[in-house]
Design an enzyme around this catalytic site. Structure first.
Site, PDB file in Angstrom:
ATOM      1  N   ASP A  75       2.293  48.478   1.109  1.00 43.39           N
ATOM      2  CA  ASP A  75       2.762  47.523   2.128  1.00 43.39           C
ATOM      3  C   ASP A  75       1.717  47.441   3.241  1.00 43.39           C
ATOM      4  O   ASP A  75       1.103  48.443   3.594  1.00 43.39           O
ATOM      5  CB  ASP A  75       4.096  48.046   2.701  1.00 43.39           C
ATOM      6  CG  ASP A  75       4.941  46.965   3.329  1.00 43.39           C
ATOM      7  OD1 ASP A  75       6.054  46.726   2.826  1.00 43.39           O
ATOM      8  OD2 ASP A  75       4.495  46.354   4.327  1.00 43.39           O
ATOM      9  N   PHE A  99       7.211  42.316  -4.008  1.00 41.46           N
ATOM     10  CA  PHE A  99       7.956  41.660  -2.920  1.00 41.46           C
ATOM     11  C   PHE A  99       7.047  41.103  -1.831  1.00 41.46           C
ATOM     12  O   PHE A  99       7.467  40.215  -1.095  1.00 41.46           O
ATOM     13  CB  PHE A  99       8.884  42.673  -2.217  1.00 41.46           C
ATOM     14  CG  PHE A  99       9.962  43.213  -3.096  1.00 41.46           C
ATOM     15  CD1 PHE A  99      11.108  42.479  -3.348  1.00 41.46           C
ATOM     16  CD2 PHE A  99       9.832  44.459  -3.688  1.00 41.46           C
ATOM     17  CE1 PHE A  99      12.097  42.970  -4.162  1.00 41.46           C
ATOM     18  CE2 PHE A  99      10.819  44.957  -4.511  1.00 41.46           C
ATOM     19  CZ  PHE A  99      11.957  44.214  -4.750  1.00 41.46           C
ATOM     20  N   ASN A 114      -0.922  34.060   1.996  1.00 37.96           N
ATOM     21  CA  ASN A 114      -0.226  35.343   1.782  1.00 37.96           C
ATOM     22  C   ASN A 114       0.474  35.394   0.433  1.00 37.96           C
ATOM     23  O   ASN A 114       0.409  36.406  -0.261  1.00 37.96           O
ATOM     24  CB  ASN A 114       0.826  35.576   2.871  1.00 37.96           C
ATOM     25  CG  ASN A 114       0.190  35.833   4.219  1.00 37.96           C
ATOM     26  OD1 ASN A 114      -0.966  36.230   4.293  1.00 37.96           O
ATOM     27  ND2 ASN A 114       0.921  35.591   5.283  1.00 37.96           N
ATOM     28  N   TYR A 133       7.693  27.386   1.599  1.00 40.12           N
ATOM     29  CA  TYR A 133       8.046  28.711   1.074  1.00 40.12           C
ATOM     30  C   TYR A 133       8.442  28.597  -0.406  1.00 40.12           C
ATOM     31  O   TYR A 133       7.926  29.322  -1.265  1.00 40.12           O
ATOM     32  CB  TYR A 133       9.181  29.301   1.913  1.00 40.12           C
ATOM     33  CG  TYR A 133       9.802  30.525   1.318  1.00 40.12           C
ATOM     34  CD1 TYR A 133       9.062  31.686   1.140  1.00 40.12           C
ATOM     35  CD2 TYR A 133      11.147  30.527   0.913  1.00 40.12           C
ATOM     36  CE1 TYR A 133       9.638  32.816   0.577  1.00 40.12           C
ATOM     37  CE2 TYR A 133      11.721  31.649   0.354  1.00 40.12           C
ATOM     38  CZ  TYR A 133      10.969  32.786   0.179  1.00 40.12           C
ATOM     39  OH  TYR A 133      11.526  33.904  -0.377  1.00 40.12           O
ATOM     40  N   PHE A 146      19.612  34.194  -4.418  1.00 40.30           N
ATOM     41  CA  PHE A 146      20.339  33.303  -3.512  1.00 40.30           C
ATOM     42  C   PHE A 146      20.372  34.009  -2.151  1.00 40.30           C
ATOM     43  O   PHE A 146      19.338  34.507  -1.726  1.00 40.30           O
ATOM     44  CB  PHE A 146      21.678  32.889  -4.144  1.00 40.30           C
ATOM     45  CG  PHE A 146      21.439  31.797  -5.184  1.00 40.30           C
ATOM     46  CD1 PHE A 146      20.720  32.075  -6.349  1.00 40.30           C
ATOM     47  CD2 PHE A 146      21.833  30.488  -4.963  1.00 40.30           C
ATOM     48  CE1 PHE A 146      20.405  31.073  -7.271  1.00 40.30           C
ATOM     49  CE2 PHE A 146      21.537  29.482  -5.886  1.00 40.30           C
ATOM     50  CZ  PHE A 146      20.820  29.776  -7.032  1.00 40.30           C
ATOM     51  N   ASN A 147      21.477  34.083  -1.421  1.00 38.45           N
ATOM     52  CA  ASN A 147      21.403  34.619  -0.054  1.00 38.45           C
ATOM     53  C   ASN A 147      21.634  36.136  -0.020  1.00 38.45           C
ATOM     54  O   ASN A 147      22.780  36.593  -0.033  1.00 38.45           O
ATOM     55  CB  ASN A 147      22.409  33.900   0.839  1.00 38.45           C
ATOM     56  CG  ASN A 147      21.968  32.476   1.138  1.00 38.45           C
ATOM     57  OD1 ASN A 147      21.806  31.660   0.222  1.00 38.45           O
ATOM     58  ND2 ASN A 147      21.726  32.190   2.390  1.00 38.45           N
ATOM     59  N   ARG A 155      27.039  28.690   0.947  1.00 44.46           N
ATOM     60  CA  ARG A 155      25.981  29.479   0.317  1.00 44.46           C
ATOM     61  C   ARG A 155      26.599  30.566  -0.553  1.00 44.46           C
ATOM     62  O   ARG A 155      27.741  30.950  -0.386  1.00 44.46           O
ATOM     63  CB  ARG A 155      25.101  30.166   1.383  1.00 44.46           C
ATOM     64  CG  ARG A 155      24.283  29.198   2.231  1.00 44.46           C
ATOM     65  CD  ARG A 155      23.148  28.602   1.403  1.00 44.46           C
ATOM     66  NE  ARG A 155      22.353  27.649   2.170  1.00 44.46           N
ATOM     67  CZ  ARG A 155      22.640  26.345   2.277  1.00 44.46           C
ATOM     68  NH1 ARG A 155      23.697  25.844   1.668  1.00 44.46           N
ATOM     69  NH2 ARG A 155      21.864  25.545   2.963  1.00 44.46           N
TER      70      ARG A 155
END
Ligand code: UDP
Length: 329
Positions: free
Chosen positions: A31, A73, A92, A141, A169-170, A221
């Site tokens: 990271d 990620f 990025n 994005y 999804f969320n 959502r």
């Protein structure tokens, strides 16, 4: 098995690291701490400060730790910011991922689980959304993540690198351990903003649009608990390690909740009647996004067990109460 987790100090990454440990894998977190938190990584996990653009260093780390597969990620992930500064997102996300894939190819690591997004679908033609639905992102994005999916498919065809792309999804909620949770700066997501308002850290919750063609006029959502997402990554990894072929899967609960319904649940669960202000629609927000996750349920036996709204809000609320300043304290 040694698994390199790029962006493992971020929100979803850190929950996957926790699940990898529980499942007997050895995660190595890679990271650059542009948005991640070292404190989100357990002390017994190897933490490497590195950037995915640095192919030479990434190769060195993959060789040093005998990496068997990568879970990727590391990315910029704010929709609004992506529209204001697309260059950052192509640099990025797209270029960074290309460097990572090159490092993998050069050292012979040929399995990758990729963190994708429902934003690849844009404004859906039908709900629930299946993996065969048209991909037509409405923001940078989503475009950047779709371009990476394309690269993965091409690397598979040309170099036999197998991948599983998971379209979230969320994502919401926090670990049951209460040690890790959501801590973004700035925070833009609905549930964290609601809970910070219930805590008195923010003055009110804004509802972006009350004139959508939904039951109560607010956006619907599909909220999925971050621990259910984490389990899906383990299943995807095991699929690849067993020699499985490349796959694209949606990850959602298949249950739609409106902004008003989330606010109502949060008021009930926190016992705080916080102020709510109705505002204009946020540009680019589709009215309804609900996943069909049938494909991963059928093929990998995934079963989201924690994605009811009580567990999502309950775990997130415990995290914010224990860490009112996020990882700062
Ligand atoms: N939303 C809202 N107020 C906020 C933040 C979000 O009404 O302060 C709405 C937003 O319009 C969307 C839903 O809540 O319909 C979820 O937004 P979030 O940013 O959490 O996730 P997204 O769906 O954009 O990935």
């Amino acid at each position: 098995m040694n698994i390199l987790v790029t962006g493992g100090a971020g929100y979803i990454g850190s929950h996957v690291v926790e699940e990898l440990q529980k499942s007997g894998f050895i995660p190595i977190v890679y990271d650059n701490f542009s948005t991640g938190h070292a404190a989100a990584v357990p002390e017994d996990v190897q933490l490497v400060e590195g950037d995915i653009h640095n192919t030479v260093f990434a190769k060195h780390i993959m060789e040093q730790f005998g990496i068997d597969a990568v879970i990727h990620f590391a990315a910029s992930s704010l929709v609004g910011e992506s529209m204001e500064n697309p260059a950052n997102y192509y640099f990025n996300n797209v270029e960074g991922s290309l460097h990572l894939l090159e490092a993998m190819r050069e050292v012979g690591v040929d399995k990758i689980v990729f963190s994708s997004t429902a934003a690849v679908y844009g404004e859906p033609e039908n709900v629930p959304i299946t993996e065969n639905s048209k991909v037509q992102p409405t923001n940078v994005y989503g475009h950047s993540k779709l371009m990476i999916e394309r690269m993965l498919a091409d690397y598979d065809m040309a170099y036999d690198m197998h991948y599983v792309a998971l379209r979230y999804f969320n994502a919401a909620g926090a670990s049951f351990s209460c040690d890790i949770g959501e801590d973004h700066s700035p925070e833009t997501h609905l549930i964290p903003l609601i809970l910070k308002t219930a805590q008195g850290v923010r003055k009110h919750v804004s509802i972006f649009g009350t004139d959508y063609p939904t039951n109560d006029g607010t956006c619907v959502r599909d909220y999925i608990h971050v621990c259910d997402l984490a389990v899906a990554h383990i299943l995807a990894l095991e699929h690849l390690l067993k020699g499985g072929t490349s796959r694209v899967y949606n990850l959602g609960s298949e249950n739609g909740l409106s902004v008003q319904e989330i606010i109502k649940s949060a008021k009930k669960m926190t016992n705080v009647d916080f102020p709510v202000v109705e505002e204009q629609r946020r540009p680019g927000d589709p009215a309804v996004l609900i996943a069909s996750s049938d494909k991963i349920r059928q093929e990998l036996g995934w079963m989201p067990a924690q994605s009811n709204i009580e567990t999502i809000i309950g775990t997130a609320w415990r995290w914010y109460q224990a860490h009112p300043r996020g990882y700062e304290n």
